[in-house]
Design a protein around this motif. Structure first.
Motif, short mmCIF file in Angstrom:
data_model
loop_
_atom_site.label_atom_id
_atom_site.label_comp_id
_atom_site.label_asym_id
_atom_site.label_seq_id
_atom_site.Cartn_x
_atom_site.Cartn_y
_atom_site.Cartn_z
N PHE A 45 -8.41 -1.90 0.38
CA PHE A 45 -8.89 -2.52 1.77
C PHE A 45 -10.20 -2.97 1.72
O PHE A 45 -10.81 -4.01 1.91
CB PHE A 45 -8.33 -1.50 3.05
N GLY A 46 -11.11 -2.13 0.27
CA GLY A 46 -12.14 -2.77 0.07
C GLY A 46 -12.55 -4.13 0.15
O GLY A 46 -13.70 -4.39 0.82
N PRO A 47 -11.84 -4.97 -1.27
CA PRO A 47 -12.44 -6.08 -1.29
C PRO A 47 -12.60 -6.80 -0.27
O PRO A 47 -13.27 -8.17 -0.19
CB PRO A 47 -11.82 -5.94 -2.49
N LYS A 48 -11.65 -6.29 0.58
CA LYS A 48 -11.47 -8.04 1.55
C LYS A 48 -11.92 -7.42 2.66
O LYS A 48 -12.12 -8.41 4.16
CB LYS A 48 -9.19 -7.25 2.10
N PHE A 49 -12.93 -6.57 3.20
CA PHE A 49 -14.10 -6.43 3.96
C PHE A 49 -15.11 -6.36 3.74
O PHE A 49 -15.25 -6.56 3.33
CB PHE A 49 -13.18 -5.18 4.54
N PRO A 50 -16.26 -7.10 4.37
CA PRO A 50 -16.07 -7.29 5.88
C PRO A 50 -15.29 -8.59 6.39
O PRO A 50 -14.87 -9.36 5.35
CB PRO A 50 -17.41 -7.12 6.33
N MET A 51 -15.11 -8.56 7.58
CA MET A 51 -14.23 -9.66 8.06
C MET A 51 -14.78 -9.86 9.01
O MET A 51 -14.31 -9.29 10.55
CB MET A 51 -12.61 -9.40 7.72
N ALA A 52 -14.14 -11.49 9.64
CA ALA A 52 -14.99 -12.42 10.87
C ALA A 52 -14.26 -12.26 11.77
O ALA A 52 -12.62 -12.75 10.82
CB ALA A 52 -16.20 -13.17 11.22
N TRP A 53 -13.22 -12.11 12.86
CA TRP A 53 -12.40 -12.26 13.54
C TRP A 53 -12.69 -13.42 14.89
O TRP A 53 -13.77 -13.36 15.20
CB TRP A 53 -11.35 -11.87 13.73
N ILE A 55 1.24 -1.67 0.16
CA ILE A 55 -0.24 -0.09 0.03
C ILE A 55 0.68 1.35 -0.14
O ILE A 55 0.71 2.35 -0.94
CB ILE A 55 -0.93 0.07 1.72
N THR A 56 2.37 1.00 0.81
CA THR A 56 2.67 2.23 0.62
C THR A 56 3.06 2.94 -0.56
O THR A 56 3.16 3.91 -0.53
CB THR A 56 3.55 2.35 1.85
N ASP A 57 4.30 1.84 -0.85
CA ASP A 57 4.36 2.30 -2.42
C ASP A 57 3.05 2.66 -3.41
O ASP A 57 3.55 4.07 -4.43
CB ASP A 57 5.02 0.78 -2.54
N VAL A 58 2.49 2.38 -3.30
CA VAL A 58 1.20 2.69 -4.25
C VAL A 58 0.92 3.87 -3.83
O VAL A 58 0.52 5.41 -4.97
CB VAL A 58 -0.19 1.65 -4.09
N ILE A 59 0.23 4.47 -2.81
CA ILE A 59 0.18 5.52 -2.32
C ILE A 59 1.34 6.80 -2.53
O ILE A 59 0.83 8.06 -3.37
CB ILE A 59 0.24 5.56 -0.53
N ILE A 60 2.51 6.18 -2.34
CA ILE A 60 3.79 7.51 -3.09
C ILE A 60 3.79 7.78 -3.94
O ILE A 60 3.89 8.56 -4.57
CB ILE A 60 5.19 7.18 -2.16
N GLU A 61 3.18 6.74 -4.74
CA GLU A 61 3.75 6.52 -6.42
C GLU A 61 2.07 8.08 -7.13
O GLU A 61 2.44 8.32 -8.22
CB GLU A 61 3.36 5.35 -7.01
N LEU A 62 1.45 7.31 -6.38
CA LEU A 62 -0.13 7.93 -6.88
C LEU A 62 -0.48 8.36 -6.29
O LEU A 62 -1.88 8.28 -6.14
CB LEU A 62 -1.27 6.57 -7.50
N SER A 63 0.16 9.29 -5.88
CA SER A 63 -0.43 10.06 -4.65
C SER A 63 -1.32 11.35 -4.60
O SER A 63 -2.10 12.40 -4.19
CB SER A 63 0.47 10.95 -3.28
N THR A 64 -2.24 11.62 -6.18
CA THR A 64 -3.85 12.11 -6.30
C THR A 64 -4.60 12.18 -6.36
O THR A 64 -5.31 12.54 -5.25
CB THR A 64 -3.37 12.28 -8.29
N ASN A 65 -4.64 10.83 -5.62
CA ASN A 65 -6.53 10.43 -5.33
C ASN A 65 -6.26 9.27 -3.98
O ASN A 65 -6.03 8.25 -4.87
CB ASN A 65 -7.09 9.74 -6.93
N CYS A 66 -5.64 9.62 -3.03
CA CYS A 66 -5.07 8.74 -2.47
C CYS A 66 -7.07 7.87 -1.44
O CYS A 66 -6.69 6.85 -1.35
CB CYS A 66 -4.49 9.07 -1.31
N GLU A 67 -7.60 8.18 -2.00
CA GLU A 67 -8.68 7.73 -1.13
C GLU A 67 -9.71 6.41 -2.37
O GLU A 67 -9.59 5.91 -1.79
CB GLU A 67 -10.19 9.26 -1.15
N GLU A 68 -9.37 7.00 -3.31
CA GLU A 68 -9.77 5.93 -4.45
C GLU A 68 -8.90 4.82 -3.90
O GLU A 68 -9.03 3.33 -4.16
CB GLU A 68 -9.49 6.18 -5.15
N ILE A 69 -7.32 4.92 -3.96
CA ILE A 69 -6.19 3.85 -3.92
C ILE A 69 -6.83 3.15 -2.18
O ILE A 69 -6.67 1.66 -2.01
CB ILE A 69 -5.43 4.41 -3.62
N LEU A 101 -9.63 2.44 -0.66
CA LEU A 101 -10.95 1.78 -0.89
C LEU A 101 -10.57 0.83 -1.42
O LEU A 101 -11.10 -0.54 -1.72
CB LEU A 101 -11.77 2.77 -1.49
N GLU A 102 -9.82 0.56 -3.23
CA GLU A 102 -9.60 0.07 -3.94
C GLU A 102 -8.60 -1.76 -3.00
O GLU A 102 -8.24 -2.24 -2.92
CB GLU A 102 -9.20 0.13 -5.40
#
Length: 150
Positions: free
Chosen positions: A142-150, A123-137, A139-140
């Motif tokens: 973390f979003g699909p990995k959840f909800p998650m139960a434990w 995640i950090t490398d993508v955020i640094i490289e494409l820092s114009t729309n961090c919200e979208e990054i 969400l793309e």
């Protein structure tokens, strides 16, 4: 007597956590992220400038990877830690995720059978490289990995 599942609510909105008795049992990243955005309007009584929001997301991601981008983290812990850090960058009141982060989730171990370990650099490398729309990054990422139960 069995305990009932309870959706955790703050300021009338779900924060992305579900509780069973004294323990948090499920996390929904998108719901938690939307909660942060909604609370910006409620608590700050204004919209946050997109560029400023991007900077806060970048700072929160970096602070969510205390062992650096090459460290391995539980994806569940990393997602909750990110929301906790983002909250702390924006608000002065305590995060609704602090308790579960401090008392229940483990950074370097799997927290459920659905959890897995991920390098911070994913995640950090993508955020640094494409820092114009961090919200979208985030969400793309973390979003699909959840909800998650434990």
């Amino acid at each position: 007597m069995s305990a009932s599942r309870e959706i955790v609510i703050a300021n009338g909105l779900p924060v992305g956590l579900t509780k069973l008795g004294d323990y948090y049992t499920e996390f929904d990243f998108r719901q938690g992220f939307e909660f942060v955005k909604a609370m910006i309007k409620v608590l700050l009584e204004k919209e946050i400038e997109p560029r400023s929001f991007n900077h806060k997301i970048i700072a929160a991601i970096h602070e969510s990877t205390p062992q650096g981008p090459r460290g391995k983290y539980s994806i569940c812990w990393l997602a909750v830690k990110f929301l906790d850090q983002l909250w702390n960058k924006i608000f002065t009141i305590g995060s609704p995720w602090h308790e579960v982060l401090s008392n229940q989730l483990k950074m370097k171990e799997l927290n459920s059978r659905d959890d897995w370990m991920v390098y911070g650099s994913y995640i950090t490398d993508v955020i640094i490289e494409l820092s114009t729309n961090c919200e979208e990054i985030v969400l793309e990422f973390f979003g699909p990995k959840f909800p998650m139960a434990w």
